[in-house]
Scaffold this active site. Structure first.
Site, short mmCIF file in Angstrom:
data_model
loop_
_atom_site.label_atom_id
_atom_site.label_comp_id
_atom_site.label_asym_id
_atom_site.label_seq_id
_atom_site.Cartn_x
_atom_site.Cartn_y
_atom_site.Cartn_z
N HIS A 367 0.80 -1.23 0.00
CA HIS A 367 0.00 0.00 0.00
C HIS A 367 0.83 1.27 0.00
CE1 HIS A 367 -3.96 -1.90 0.84
NE2 HIS A 367 -3.23 -2.79 1.47
N LYS A 558 -7.95 14.21 4.60
CA LYS A 558 -7.10 13.01 4.55
C LYS A 558 -6.09 13.16 5.67
CE LYS A 558 -6.04 14.21 0.25
NZ LYS A 558 -6.20 12.97 -0.47
N ARG A 559 -5.32 12.11 5.95
CA ARG A 559 -4.27 12.24 6.95
C ARG A 559 -3.34 13.39 6.58
NH1 ARG A 559 -3.88 8.28 11.21
NH2 ARG A 559 -1.92 9.36 11.66
N LYS A 564 1.22 14.64 0.93
CA LYS A 564 -0.14 14.94 0.48
C LYS A 564 -0.32 16.43 0.20
CE LYS A 564 -2.03 10.99 3.07
NZ LYS A 564 -2.77 10.11 2.15
N THR A 666 -8.31 6.75 -1.88
CA THR A 666 -9.67 6.25 -2.03
C THR A 666 -10.66 7.38 -1.75
OG1 THR A 666 -9.41 5.41 0.22
CG2 THR A 666 -9.29 3.79 -1.56
N LYS A 670 -14.33 8.55 -3.53
CA LYS A 670 -15.57 8.88 -2.82
C LYS A 670 -16.09 10.24 -3.23
CE LYS A 670 -13.77 6.11 0.90
NZ LYS A 670 -12.84 6.15 2.05
#
Ligand code: GL9
Length: 823
Positions: A367, A558-559, A564, A666, A670
């Site tokens: 992952h 998100k985290r 990111k 993911t 969504k």
């Protein structure tokens, strides 16, 4: 592809809805000891939960005997994390009784939504990896694939995040304090899990040398089941979560010596194993307790798997025909030497037979490619905690390297890269290498990511095992992530194309022509606005801030992680702020920029970025010139139940990681499924989202993965961008000089320095201008609401590929070799 759902026509009868109200009252008294007249929401939620759960137990038992009778091959999804969130609405949705239940609850004087809010999220995971596991359980059981989730029942899940003076503070998530009505605890089933001790050789009756693991410290594992109803409930499965119990004989000698407290201390310590989820996102902290948790999961699970298998088989030789084990990342990879140990030391097999069974049983999903997330355990730690496993790992490696050496004679560099044992800096076990060697299939989670595994991270392995490394692109369950979380849009979709989409998401394509229908576009826009209003009310409740549903809702949830690039988003916000300040009468697209996400408690830079978001929000939101055009908020404690409110209300979904670093994502799926447009880099599954929705319906910008890699090789100079771009320079200088932290001017220097002085590893400076341009295109399009809504529809309409039903069928057919039952 997916089965068309045949929701039972007569759910009233199947689920005895006429008796539901009485059952709620009965459970209120008999189970909870509460007075139904008290009207406490929490009691009613619990009584409802028990009354719903009891309606599934029969179906669950029937499913299990179906599996048994058909001797179906079973899938075991082993994961240190599951992130189911709340169960109530998911049960009702999959049972198809939401509306009926709403009426019954209203007759008792409540709204279903207010009872739903009484439930605490089951937060037994950190983020995407754990949520994926939960989506896959939903898709397995909904498609009649015999599968179980196996994990750990942490007493404390992912920490509760509060924001105090702009900073993240962590509080303990005591989620089971008031009990959890979904748990079915199996007090009568206990397995012994061994730790420490030593490996001893002896001769068996045939004179062969054999091994046994002795002088161990033992802990008991007790299972707790949570039912997982499939959509339409033709099948009900479960996840089995383990809790640690001290063994009865724990330190009996201490008790006998009269050291009661000392003996109790040992008892308490052993029960610590399942106390708390490690809150790190993609960061290995080599703690002994974490390795204990991993082995605890694996040992208990394999005792359970073999017990179930041996009820129907006399020999373990056929295990791979009856059992498929999916390792969710390397966290449970100690299962490989564990199964070898069981087959050899307990069931008396020789190495070759055992190894063949092993490698036909396991498959491993990778992952992440982040080096700090790749698990390696010091040999001395692993060897002390699990001495027999360490021996087996050495032997696996010896045989493996023999094979590699035969294929690539003389290539010692390759041997040291591929070795399961890392030699530099003290011997460590490389869990990814172990997982690859011990599995028949390894998969990445999006096409780009799998490609990076094949050509980058696992290149040597790909050359040695050319068919082992493959791709299965992630997916999300349309039941929770559209039907349940977005009733307004779901209703509209069902009215327009019928109800089949929720089990065959490709059906959403039938919405494509409706994008040209102005009445449909209006209805679509109304649904979105309704969701934005609901979210606005939530934001007001949570952070006492009013936001305007008629502005563009720009969301990054998100985290918190440097890769990111929440910081890049903040840099855009600051730039907009400056533009408004420079030209207060400028005609700009009003935006509400919302953030949410937890930072690992020890991740200093990520926490500082949370602080920066909050300080920028303070300045922006207080400025009279900016009022009505730009608002910024950080919503505390992002979790599944918050995502269910945020996702349906988004106009713009921020998916802006440095290309090559986000394995899949993911959240991206969504948001787009709920009609948000994506602004993003060509990273992870964004690449495939673009292929599906069309390049004209997504805002793609920035460096591509190969360009990032190339720049890293050839030398990257972030200062160049600073010097050549006045707007960027101004933003950086404001952050660096304390504009947003007037009382503590140096507060954000580490943020400034990471970009300006420490190499800007995630290349924000390079992507700033392309990002600004993409955002300008967003602004322009949003002004043309007709076009925006058209694209919003086309996004949702083309998300069929990203159903976890499709992902799970790819695993089933290509990796697990199981077929849906009853076909
Ligand atoms: C992750 C990846 O970072 C995501 O890109 C991916 O979508 C998910 C599921 O495959 O897995 N790997 C990982 O360690 N996390 C992911 O989200 N982190 C957390 O779960 C917190």
């Amino acid at each position: 592809m997916s089965r068309v759902c045949k929701m039972s026509k007569n759910v009233r009868e199947v689920f005895r809805l006429d008796e539901l109200k009485d059952d709620i009252r009965r459970n209120m008294v008999a189970l909870l000891g509460n007075d139904p007249r008290s009207k406490r929401k929490f009691s009613y939620y619990n009584a409802l939960a028990y009354s719903v759960r009891e309606r599934l137990v029969d179906l669950w038992m029937r499913t299990q005997s179906d599996y048994y009778d058909s001797m179906a091959k079973r899938v075991y999804y082993l994961s240190m994390e599951f992130l189911p969130g709340r169960f109530l609405m998911n049960y009702l949705t999959n049972m198809g009784i939401v509306d009926e239940c709403r009426e019954i609850v209203a007759e008792l004087g409540f709204s279903l939504e207010e009872l739903e809010e009484e439930e605490w999220d089951a937060g037994l995971g950190n983020g995407g990896l754990g949520r994926l596991a939960s989506c896959y359980l939903d898709s397995m059981v909904s498609q009649n694939i015999p599968g179980y989730g196996y994990g750990i029942l942490y007493d404390y899940g992912i920490f509760y995040q509060s924001i105090v003076n702009g900073n993240q503070e962590e509080r303990c998530d005591n989620w089971r304090r008031h009990g959890c009505p979904w748990e079915i605890t199996r007090l009568d089933t206990l397995y012994e899990v061994k730790f420490y001790g030593r490996s001893e050789t002896y001769y068996d009756s045939d004179g062969n040398v054999r091994f046994r693991w002795v002088d161990t410290e033992n802990v008991m594992a007790m299972p707790c089941d949570i039912l997982i109803p499939g959509y339409g409930c033709s099948h009900v499965s479960n996840m089995r979560l383990w809790t640690a119990q001290s063994s009865r004989e724990f330190n009996l000698s201490d008790f006998n010596r009269g050291d009661y407290i000392g003996a109790m201390h040992g008892k308490v310590m052993s029960e610590n194993i399942t106390k708390v989820l490690y809150p790190n996102d993609q960061f290995l902290q080599g703690m002994e307790l974490r390795l204990k948790q991993q082995y605890f999961l694996v040992s208990a699970t394999f005792q359970d798997i073999l017990r179930r298998y041996l009820k129907q088989h006399t020999s373990l030789a056929a295990l791979p025909e009856a059992v498929a084990v999916q390792l969710n990342d390397t966290h449970p990879a100690i299962a490989i030497p564990e199964l070898m140990r069981l087959l050899m030391d307990v069931y008396g097999m020789g190495w070759d037979v055992a190894w063949d069974i092993c490698t036909r049983t396991f498959a491993y999903t990778n992952h992440t490619v982040l080096p700090e997330a790749l698990e390696t355990w010091p040999v001395d730690l692993l060897g002390r905690l699990l001495p027999r496993h360490m021996q087996i790992i050495y032997e696996i490696n010896r045989r493996f390297l023999e094979g590699v050496a035969a294929t690539f004679p003389g290539d010692t560099e390759r041997l040291s890269r591929m070795s399961v044992i890392q030699e530099e800096g003290g011997q460590r076990v490389r869990m990814a290498n172990l997982a690859i060697v011990g599995s028949h299939t390894v998969n990445g989670v999006a096409a780009l990511h799998s490609n990076i595994l094949q050509t980058g991270l696992f290149r040597d392995f790909h050359e040695y095992y050319p068919r082992k490394i493959r791709n299965v692109t992630n997916g999300v369950t349309p039941r929770r992530w559209l039907m349940q979380c977005n009733p307004a849009l779901s209703r509209l979709i069902t009215q327009s194309i019928g109800p089949e989409w929720c089990c065959n998401l490709e059906k959403l394509r039938e919405l494509v022509p409706l994008a040209e229908d102005s009445a449909f576009r209006d209805a679509w826009a109304r649904a979105k606005l309704e969701n934005k209003r609901l979210l606005s009310r939530y934001v007001l409740r949570k952070v006492q801030m009013g936001i305007n549903p008629n502005t563009l809702f720009d969301m990054q949830f998100k985290r918190m992680h440097e890769y990111k690039r929440q910081l890049l988003n903040v840099m855009h916000v600051i730039s907009l702020f400056n533009r408004i300040k420079d030209n207060p009468s400028a005609d700009i697209t009003p935006r509400t920029v919302l953030f949410g996400g937890k930072a690992a408690p020890g991740y200093y830079q990520a926490k500082l970025i949370i602080r920066l978001i909050n300080e920028v929000a303070r300045v922006v939101n207080a400025d009279a010139d900016v009022a009505g055009r730009l608002r910024v908020a950080f919503l505390p404690n992002y979790c599944i139940s918050q995502a269910e409110k945020v996702v349906p209300a988004a106009d713009l979904s921020e998916q802006i990681s440095t290309a090559g670093m986000e394995a899949s994502g993911t959240g991206n799926m969504k948001f787009a499924l709920n009609g948000a447009l994506t602004i993003g880099t060509l990273d992870g599954a964004n690449v495939e989202i673009m292929e599906e929705v069309g390049a004209e319906n997504i805002f793609i910008f920035g460096l591509k993965a190969h360009e990032v890699a190339e720049k890293r090789r050839s030398g990257y100079n972030p200062r160049e961008f600073y010097e050549n771009d006045a707007e960027l320079r101004r933003v950086m200088d404001m952050i660096g000089s304390g504009f947003f932290s007037p009382d503590e001017r140096g507060l954000f220097s580490p943020v400034y320095d990471s970009l300006m002085h420490h190499g800007d590893y995630y290349m924000l400076m390079a992507d700033y201008r392309p990002y600004m341009e993409a955002q300008a295109a967003v602004d322009a399009l949003y002004l043309d609401q007709d076009q925006w809504v058209r694209k919003s529809i086309l996004n949702a309409a083309n998300m069929g590929k990203f159903s976890s039903d499709r992902s799970v069928m790819e695993y089933a057919r290509g990796i697990w070799h199981v077929e849906p039952l009853g076909k």
